[in-house]
Structures are given as structure tokens and as C-alpha cells.
Scaffold this motif. Sequence first.
Motif, PDB file in Angstrom:
ATOM      1  N   VAL A  43     -18.785  21.428 -68.261  1.00  0.00           N
ATOM      2  CA  VAL A  43     -18.049  21.133 -69.490  1.00  0.00           C
ATOM      3  C   VAL A  43     -16.662  20.653 -69.081  1.00  0.00           C
ATOM      4  N   GLY A  44     -16.453  19.356 -69.173  1.00  0.00           N
ATOM      5  CA  GLY A  44     -15.161  18.801 -68.812  1.00  0.00           C
ATOM      6  C   GLY A  44     -14.189  18.827 -69.976  1.00  0.00           C
ATOM      7  N   ALA A  45     -12.916  18.665 -69.671  1.00  0.00           N
ATOM      8  CA  ALA A  45     -11.899  18.581 -70.710  1.00  0.00           C
ATOM      9  C   ALA A  45     -12.257  17.467 -71.678  1.00  0.00           C
ATOM     10  N   GLY A  46     -12.225  17.765 -72.986  1.00  0.00           N
ATOM     11  CA  GLY A  46     -12.564  16.782 -74.003  1.00  0.00           C
ATOM     12  C   GLY A  46     -14.048  16.651 -74.265  1.00  0.00           C
ATOM     13  N   VAL A  47     -14.874  17.507 -73.635  1.00  0.00           N
ATOM     14  CA  VAL A  47     -16.331  17.458 -73.783  1.00  0.00           C
ATOM     15  C   VAL A  47     -16.802  18.730 -74.476  1.00  0.00           C
ATOM     16  N   THR A  48     -17.727  18.621 -75.410  1.00  0.00           N
ATOM     17  CA  THR A  48     -18.281  19.800 -76.072  1.00  0.00           C
ATOM     18  C   THR A  48     -19.420  20.383 -75.231  1.00  0.00           C
ATOM     19  N   PRO A  49     -19.751  21.677 -75.423  1.00  0.00           N
ATOM     20  CA  PRO A  49     -20.915  22.229 -74.714  1.00  0.00           C
ATOM     21  C   PRO A  49     -22.200  21.457 -74.996  1.00  0.00           C
ATOM     22  N   GLY A  50     -22.385  21.008 -76.236  1.00  0.00           N
ATOM     23  CA  GLY A  50     -23.573  20.225 -76.559  1.00  0.00           C
ATOM     24  C   GLY A  50     -23.641  18.940 -75.764  1.00  0.00           C
ATOM     25  N   GLU A  51     -22.491  18.280 -75.618  1.00  0.00           N
ATOM     26  CA  GLU A  51     -22.450  17.047 -74.820  1.00  0.00           C
ATOM     27  C   GLU A  51     -22.708  17.346 -73.342  1.00  0.00           C
ATOM     28  N   ALA A  52     -22.195  18.480 -72.860  1.00  0.00           N
ATOM     29  CA  ALA A  52     -22.426  18.854 -71.468  1.00  0.00           C
ATOM     30  C   ALA A  52     -23.906  19.115 -71.214  1.00  0.00           C
ATOM     31  N   LEU A  53     -24.580  19.778 -72.132  1.00  0.00           N
ATOM     32  CA  LEU A  53     -26.006  20.058 -71.970  1.00  0.00           C
ATOM     33  C   LEU A  53     -26.836  18.785 -72.086  1.00  0.00           C
ATOM     34  N   ALA A  54     -26.420  17.864 -72.945  1.00  0.00           N
ATOM     35  CA  ALA A  54     -27.097  16.570 -73.017  1.00  0.00           C
ATOM     36  C   ALA A  54     -26.930  15.811 -71.696  1.00  0.00           C
ATOM     37  N   PRO A 102      -9.891  30.661 -66.380  1.00  0.00           N
ATOM     38  CA  PRO A 102     -10.871  29.569 -66.387  1.00  0.00           C
ATOM     39  C   PRO A 102     -10.685  28.645 -67.571  1.00  0.00           C
ATOM     40  N   SER A 103     -11.035  27.388 -67.365  1.00  0.00           N
ATOM     41  CA  SER A 103     -10.853  26.375 -68.404  1.00  0.00           C
ATOM     42  C   SER A 103     -11.926  25.312 -68.224  1.00  0.00           C
ATOM     43  N   PRO A 104     -12.093  24.413 -69.217  1.00  0.00           N
ATOM     44  CA  PRO A 104     -12.948  23.243 -68.973  1.00  0.00           C
ATOM     45  C   PRO A 104     -12.466  22.495 -67.736  1.00  0.00           C
ATOM     46  N   ILE A 105     -13.375  21.804 -67.071  1.00  0.00           N
ATOM     47  CA  ILE A 105     -13.020  21.091 -65.837  1.00  0.00           C
ATOM     48  C   ILE A 105     -12.026  19.979 -66.174  1.00  0.00           C
ATOM     49  N   PRO A 106     -10.866  19.979 -65.537  1.00  0.00           N
ATOM     50  CA  PRO A 106      -9.852  18.969 -65.851  1.00  0.00           C
ATOM     51  C   PRO A 106     -10.276  17.576 -65.401  1.00  0.00           C
ATOM     52  N   THR A 107      -9.634  16.585 -65.947  1.00  0.00           N
ATOM     53  CA  THR A 107      -9.894  15.216 -65.517  1.00  0.00           C
ATOM     54  C   THR A 107      -9.291  14.990 -64.136  1.00  0.00           C
ATOM     55  N   PRO A 108      -9.770  13.993 -63.412  1.00  0.00           N
ATOM     56  CA  PRO A 108      -9.149  13.680 -62.118  1.00  0.00           C
ATOM     57  C   PRO A 108      -7.666  13.343 -62.249  1.00  0.00           C
ATOM     58  N   GLU A 109      -7.310  12.716 -63.350  1.00  0.00           N
ATOM     59  CA  GLU A 109      -5.898  12.363 -63.561  1.00  0.00           C
ATOM     60  C   GLU A 109      -5.040  13.615 -63.724  1.00  0.00           C
ATOM     61  N   GLU A 110      -5.569  14.601 -64.473  1.00  0.00           N
ATOM     62  CA  GLU A 110      -4.830  15.855 -64.626  1.00  0.00           C
ATOM     63  C   GLU A 110      -4.705  16.572 -63.288  1.00  0.00           C
ATOM     64  N   ALA A 111      -5.777  16.568 -62.518  1.00  0.00           N
ATOM     65  CA  ALA A 111      -5.739  17.232 -61.221  1.00  0.00           C
ATOM     66  C   ALA A 111      -4.743  16.566 -60.277  1.00  0.00           C
ATOM     67  N   ALA A 112      -4.658  15.238 -60.345  1.00  0.00           N
ATOM     68  CA  ALA A 112      -3.729  14.514 -59.469  1.00  0.00           C
ATOM     69  C   ALA A 112      -2.288  14.789 -59.850  1.00  0.00           C
ATOM     70  N   ALA A 113      -2.034  15.001 -61.156  1.00  0.00           N
ATOM     71  CA  ALA A 113      -0.662  15.190 -61.634  1.00  0.00           C
ATOM     72  C   ALA A 113      -0.224  16.657 -61.649  1.00  0.00           C
ATOM     73  N   TYR A 114      -1.129  17.573 -61.381  1.00  0.00           N
ATOM     74  CA  TYR A 114      -0.823  18.995 -61.476  1.00  0.00           C
ATOM     75  C   TYR A 114       0.258  19.382 -60.458  1.00  0.00           C
ATOM     76  N   PRO A 115       1.255  20.189 -60.886  1.00  0.00           N
ATOM     77  CA  PRO A 115       2.340  20.580 -59.968  1.00  0.00           C
ATOM     78  C   PRO A 115       1.942  21.791 -59.104  1.00  0.00           C
ATOM     79  N   TYR A 116       1.206  21.566 -58.039  1.00  0.00           N
ATOM     80  CA  TYR A 116       0.720  22.654 -57.200  1.00  0.00           C
ATOM     81  C   TYR A 116       1.878  23.313 -56.445  1.00  0.00           C
ATOM     82  N   ASN A 117       1.895  24.645 -56.451  1.00  0.00           N
ATOM     83  CA  ASN A 117       2.814  25.339 -55.551  1.00  0.00           C
ATOM     84  C   ASN A 117       2.149  25.411 -54.169  1.00  0.00           C
ATOM     85  N   PRO A 118       2.853  25.848 -53.136  1.00  0.00           N
ATOM     86  CA  PRO A 118       2.260  25.819 -51.788  1.00  0.00           C
ATOM     87  C   PRO A 118       0.934  26.571 -51.671  1.00  0.00           C
ATOM     88  N   ALA A 119       0.820  27.736 -52.296  1.00  0.00           N
ATOM     89  CA  ALA A 119      -0.425  28.513 -52.203  1.00  0.00           C
ATOM     90  C   ALA A 119      -1.561  27.782 -52.912  1.00  0.00           C
TER      91      ALA A 119
END
Length: 361
Positions: free
Chosen positions: A37-48, A281-298
Amino acid sequence: MTAGATHDQGGQERADIRGTVRGTAPAPLSILDLATVGAGVTPGEALAATTELARTAERLGYHRFWVAEHHGMPGVASSTPAVLIAHLAAQTSTLRLGSGGVMLPNHAPLAIAEQFGLLEALHPGRIDLGLGRAPGTDPATARALRRGSLEDGEEFPRQLAELTHFLDGDFPDGHPYARLTAVPHNAHRPPIWLLGSSGFSARLAGQLGLPFAFAHHFSAANTVPALELYRSSFRPSEVLSEPYSLIGVSAVAVPEGGVEAARFLARSAALGMMRVRQGRPSPIPTPEEAAAYPYNPAEAEFVEGWLANVVLGEPTQVADGLEELRKRTGADELMVTSHFHGLEHRLLSYELIARAYGLLG
């Protein structure tokens, strides 16, 4: 008896666990899907999307398609494998389907015997019963599932033995359940696999002569020791004459752009797993969100460690990486999983891998 052959209670040979290697592939290649289930996707769409992926896997020549039991995770829709397997089996015709896995301590063994007995009756010879002993969730959800009784892992062998007796209908005389029957009861039961990410299930699978599936995709450091333990513990049984092992592998293939383009997609899965480990836990983020995420060192270290165990790149790079891993571990079968955002990208990745690995000749 050939390696990988399975037998029923009476000793009649059943379909080979290994199956037929498709095309020019060096070993069977399978898929583990989590109904992402990705961000912006419903469970029904994920199962489809999972349904479409299963049909695609059958067309591409993948050997088996497993779904996993997880609870309380917004990014995973496959909370009830038996229900989802029934749906996928009705949408396909030859693909082996199974659980990777059912978390047995969450359920009464009789209930699982009836669910998978029903699946086997509906789709004979196409069902696998993969079993794990972890809860597949957080402690609070596990308590809700188990009604407050959190049995430790030492109970798992007893639960497994009870489930096997229900499937085979062979409780000994005098047993409290000797008069009970799991309905429907079939002449042949689905093959039982033990799943694990440590040595416990590896040793138990070996001692019982069962096929073993190891979660390399999230416990890579333990893969070789666990498989060596499985093989050294193995005792021939009515199920297997020789050890048979499968490993789950995260992989992402892209048509161009090499490792960096594949990492861009895979980072969404890494961020999703990082949030699970952090208890948010959350829906799987988009690649764009993951690229822009402000990661701390850990966090950056966690993501890099996660990506280090993903086979990434263009098709030939991924196929070569999978084959190197198979040879290094001695696994008999590889099960690819791609838990990143975007059905279109996942479908393309699986097709590129199938063609490069030789499933289509």
C-alpha cells in the motif's frame, strides 16, 4: 525418491517441490508479495495490484507466488493470507500460491488446517503452507490476536505437530483430538514449509525433513549460518530425501540508469522499513519523498544498510547478482520481493528480472 519429491501419509509420490525450472534459468525463481500500500493508494487498489502481479508472474514463468501475514502495518494489505490466496488462485490457473507465511502462534492449528485444506480442495496441487513463529506485528497487536496469551517460540514445535496431525488425520489413539477431523480432509495435503530469519526454524526444519525458507531480505548476516545449520540438521523424511532451501531476496531492476536508478526506487522501501522499526509504520512513501527525507546520521546508516542487501541495477546486473547469491548460499530456489512504491515500476522490474534470469528462455 528424487530430491525435492513430496509424499502423502501413505507414501505416494506427489508433485516435486522444486518444480520445473523455466526456460534457461539456473534455478526456480518465485515472488513474495506484501500487497504493498503506497502513499496515495487505497488497500483495494493495492490488492488489485497484487492480483495483476500474480497474473503477470504466471505469464512470465515464476514458479510460486507467496503472500505474507502482517498486522497493524498501513503499508501492507495482506493481513489474511488464506483469503488472499483463494482470490489469487481464482485469478490464475497454473501458478503455485502460498503463505510466506502464516504466523502459526496467532492461530489455532485446527483453523489453519481447515483453511488450507479448503484451499487444497479448491486448487489441488497448487497450494503451499509456509509457517512462521513470529507474530508479524507489534506486541500490542499480538496480544489482541492471541487474546492475551503470548506463547514463546518453544511452543511452536507443539503447534506445528498438532497442525500436521490435523492435516493428515493421524492423531494417535487416546489423544484428546483423535476423534476430530479437519474439514475438508484431502488425500494430499499442501506442502508445509518452515520460514525463519534465525537458527531456530532452520534446525527444526532440518530435524523434521521439511523444506526451509530463509528471510535473507531482512536478515542477510544470518543467511549462510542458518542454511548450513538446516543442512547439517537435516534428516530424510517422507517429505524430502534431501534438504531443499529457498531464500527471500529484495531486488529491483530498471531498464536503464544502472544501480543509482534502481536505488532511487528501492529507497522508498527502505524508508518504509525504517519507519516500521521506529514504531511509526505508514504507507510506503514515494521515491521522491524518500529522496527528500531529512535523514539524521542513524537513519542514513539504517537506509544504507538496508539497501546493501538489495540486488539492484539493470537486468543483467540483477540476474548476475541473484545467481551469485544463489551460488554463495547454496539455495535451491530464490524468491524475489520488491516492496517499493509504484505498481508500474514493480511490474516492469519483475518482467526485466524474469527475462534476464532466463525464465522465458
